[in-house]
Design an enzyme around this catalytic site. Structure first.
Site, short mmCIF file in Angstrom:
data_model
loop_
_atom_site.label_atom_id
_atom_site.label_comp_id
_atom_site.label_asym_id
_atom_site.label_seq_id
_atom_site.Cartn_x
_atom_site.Cartn_y
_atom_site.Cartn_z
N CYS A 2 0.07 -2.82 18.30
CA CYS A 2 1.39 -2.56 18.83
C CYS A 2 2.11 -3.87 19.09
CB CYS A 2 1.29 -1.76 20.12
SG CYS A 2 0.21 -0.30 20.00
N ARG A 52 4.60 1.32 19.95
CA ARG A 52 3.24 1.76 19.67
C ARG A 52 3.04 2.14 18.21
NH1 ARG A 52 0.07 7.27 21.63
NH2 ARG A 52 -2.04 6.53 21.14
N SER A 54 0.23 4.21 16.64
CA SER A 54 -0.82 5.09 17.15
C SER A 54 -2.03 5.10 16.21
CB SER A 54 -0.28 6.52 17.30
OG SER A 54 0.89 6.52 18.08
N ILE A 56 -5.70 5.29 17.88
CA ILE A 56 -6.76 6.01 18.61
C ILE A 56 -6.10 6.88 19.68
CG2 ILE A 56 -8.70 5.72 20.22
CD1 ILE A 56 -9.50 3.22 18.67
N GLU A 83 -7.22 -3.49 19.62
CA GLU A 83 -8.20 -2.42 19.70
C GLU A 83 -9.45 -2.94 20.39
OE1 GLU A 83 -7.40 0.52 18.84
OE2 GLU A 83 -5.83 0.32 17.31
N GLY A 374 -11.86 -9.71 5.52
CA GLY A 374 -13.00 -10.62 5.68
C GLY A 374 -12.72 -11.92 6.38
#
Length: 643
Positions: A2, A52, A54, A56, A83, A374
């Site tokens: 976010c 936001r 979204s 989760i 996260e 990566g």
């Protein structure tokens, strides 16, 4: 994933309706970071804004998020970007040990509850990427923090009117008036950028705006300057391998990567993966396939032979069984996107690879909402070719320093490009003198000719001296890795990863940059990272059962960009000429010197491509953010629907 914004007023000022509107308007400038749901909250001292994306607990976990213990249920208000991948385990532990209760199924409440019960020690328990601002309504304190590696950004500015904190600098520029922030150009930061190709933390090109450094937190009270504290102190403490037990250490690497990828796959939306054709992204994609057999991978290339990873990426996707999507970028598309890209960046980053990253992120967002990538493997496991330099210069270690200096002086009259000249010069220098990260475009002489305000005392040691002091006694590769953790990784790699994906409302996750993975990688000895024939030796051994054979020992390429060729003819040369002709940055960059560089490059007399790209991107940044003579065409968030 976010965009957050917080404005804390001066001690004697109250939040006004006009200030709430100003914060809401500034937050709208980063709507691309979170097109799903905007939000604001305020009380007498602070205004919080949020956008936001979204990922989760989509139906709940709205922000600004309120949480508190039973006695003060709305004590804290959180705005959070990122996260927390171990949020389920943290919630379970907090509930069992402290009786914490939660109204949502998301990770935001885990942050607040952990901070309430564990204080700043909670930061070291968070396994993920994060930048957040947490307002304590009882103590009247704003607490801000960033993840250990700096995956997510956080800008800060303080003036007589208050302190602003945000995910994007452009929002703080918008609030500089109410805060009374100095927006003069920091010429020292300009020189650092020209040397390094990025602006090193905590600097920004505006004097009054700085960045909270990776692995740090700040406490801000009304009317006071932020108090900044570093909580993450990375150490590369090698543990020698035991003869006959090497495989157990390789298995440890495999296990921690498998666990990290599993945690990074947690989402209530579709997750894909970037695939460049190298070992790092291929390993992440192969491990992700174990959790999503329908994984989609993405790569990009250019309309020029020899500048594409597409064929290798396609072969890798076929080998692991992933569906693959390719985006080919034309020179015309490349040039047309540059103003928009630099606007999204906030600060200039002279890495051409961010352009293809922008395009592949835009393509990926048509299919998924989250991608794995990566980044970080090279810094943690020893992946850069330059890390082999201590081996090539080993013989110089046995020479007295005066002899080494003499050899360096003897190399100066030799013609540029002559075999052995570079070796003699580098061998005459200490590690601290010769290495300050993965980028150097300009020599001191070239800098002096290019920057009217050049100062010899503004050097790379401004950035690296304290880092080298911290790593005293480590092996040379570990010291180089340590420098890159605090310079190239967080200044270039992670900035372009965050900005280019967020520009397209796409969340990027980096499983290599996980505290548990770092703990394993940091214990690898010198010879398990670098040999005379390869890099990332231990990682390659660990990934033998996972990565296709055609990728396992390929040289590192990433997303190569043909700017050397394009700056000699066609759209990019035309763009360069137009940029120099229109630039009003002559007080900071010698435009005549840049013109001479371009002429020499175009004729083939010299390869100035990286130097030209560095100053041209700065000129474009200056035109957008200082002159206001270039207004990028910024569309509304591209894909506001749930995926």
């Amino acid at each position: 994933m976010c965009g957050l914004l917080a404005y804390l007023t001066d001690r004697w000022a109250d939040v006004s309706p006009e200030l709430v509107d100003a914060v809401s308007g500034a937050a709208h400038l980063m709507r691309h970071r979170g097109p799903d749901e905007p939000g604001t909250w305020s009380d007498g001292d602070v205004v919080l804004g949020f956008n936001r994306l979204s990922i989760i607990d989509i139906a709940h976990s709205h922000q600004p998020l309120r949480w508190g213990p039973p006695e003060t249920p709305d004590r804290y208000v959180l705005v959070f970007n990122g996260e927390i991948y171990n949020y389920l385990e943290l919630r379970e532990e907090l509930a069992a040990e402290h009786g914490a209760s939660f109204a949502t199924d998301g990770d935001g409440e885990a942050i607040v509850a952990a901070f309430h019960h564990w204080g700043t020690a909670a930061l070291s328990r968070l396994r993920g990427m994060f930048a957040f601002a947490l307002w304590d309504t009882a103590e009247r304190v704003l607490f801000c923090a960033r993840d250990p590696f700096g995956i997510k950004p956080l800008y800060m500015s303080t003036g007589p009117g208050g302190t602003a904190v945000g995910s994007e600098k452009k929002c703080l520029l918008e609030l500089a008036g109410p805060a009374g922030v100095d927006l003069g150009i920091d010429e020292r930061a300009v020189q650092h950028y020209t040397v390094l190709q990025y602006v090193p933390e905590p600097e920004s090109l505006h004097r009054g705006i700085r960045r909270l450094e990776s692995g740090s937190y700040a406490t801000v009270r009304p009317g006071e300057a932020p108090e900044v504290t570093r909580y993450f102190h990375p150490k590369f403490a090698a543990v020698p391998f035991v003869a006959g037990r090497e495989q157990s250490r390789y298995d440890e690497i495999t296990a921690v990567l498998e666990d990290s990828v599993a945690k990074h796959m947690r989402a209530d939306v579709t997750v894909g993966a970037f695939l460049s054709g190298g070992i790092d992204s291929t390993a992440i994609a192969a491990l992700a396939m174990r959790h999503n057999p329908r994984l989609i991978t993405f790569t990009t290339g250019f309309e020029r032979e020899g500048f594409s990873e597409v064929d290798v990426a396609v072969a890798s996707a076929e080998a692991i069984g992933a569906r693959h999507v390719t985006k080919v970028v034309s020179p015309a598309e490349f040039v047309a996107a540059l103003p928009e890209i630099v606007w999204y960046l906030d600060e200039p980053v002279a890495d051409p690879a961010l352009v293809p990253l922008f395009f592949i992120a835009r393509e990926a967002r048509k299919h998924v909402k989250v991608v794995l990538s990566g980044e970080g493997a090279d810094e943690l496991f020893g992946g850069y070719t330059i890390y082999r330099e201590p081996l090539s210069l080993k013989a110089f270690d046995y020479l007295p320093q005066p002899v080494r200096r003499s050899l360096g002086k003897a190399s100066k009259p030799l013609p540029d490009g002559m075999r052995g000249k570079s070796l003699l010069h580098r061998g005459s220098l200490t590690l601290e003198e010769r290495y300050y990260g993965n980028a150097r475009s300009f020599s001191d002489e070239q800098l002096r000719a290019t920057l009217p305000g050049f100062r010899a005392d503004w050097t790379h040691t401004d950035v690296t001296a304290a880092l080298y002091a911290t790593s005293d006694g480590w092996d040379p590769v570990a010291r180089m890795q340590h420098i890159d953790l605090f310079t190239w990784l967080r200044g270039d790699i992670l900035v372009k990863a965050d900005k280019m994906t967020m520009a397209n409302s796409l969340e990027l996750r980096v499983p290599f940059l996980d505290p548990e993975v770092f703990a394993v990688a940091s214990r690898l000895p010198f010879d398990q990272k670098i040999t005379r024939t390869t890099t990332k030796y231990a990682l390659r051994r660990a990934l033998e059962p996972i990565v296709p054979a055609h990728v396992l020992n390929r040289p590192k390429l990433g997303f190569p960009v043909p700017i050397r060729h394009w700056l000699r003819a066609g759209e990019l040369l035309d763009w360069a000429n137009e940029t120099i002709a229109a630039s009003q940055a002559g007080d900071l960059i010698d435009l005549a010197a840049v013109r001479r560089m371009l002429d020499e490059h175009r004729s083939g007399a010299s390869d100035h491509s990286r130097r030209l790209w560095t100053v041209l991107i700065f000129m474009l940044w200056h035109a957008i953010f200082v002159e206001r003579s270039v207004t990028p065409l910024i569309s509304e968030p591209h894909y506001p629907v749930q995926l």
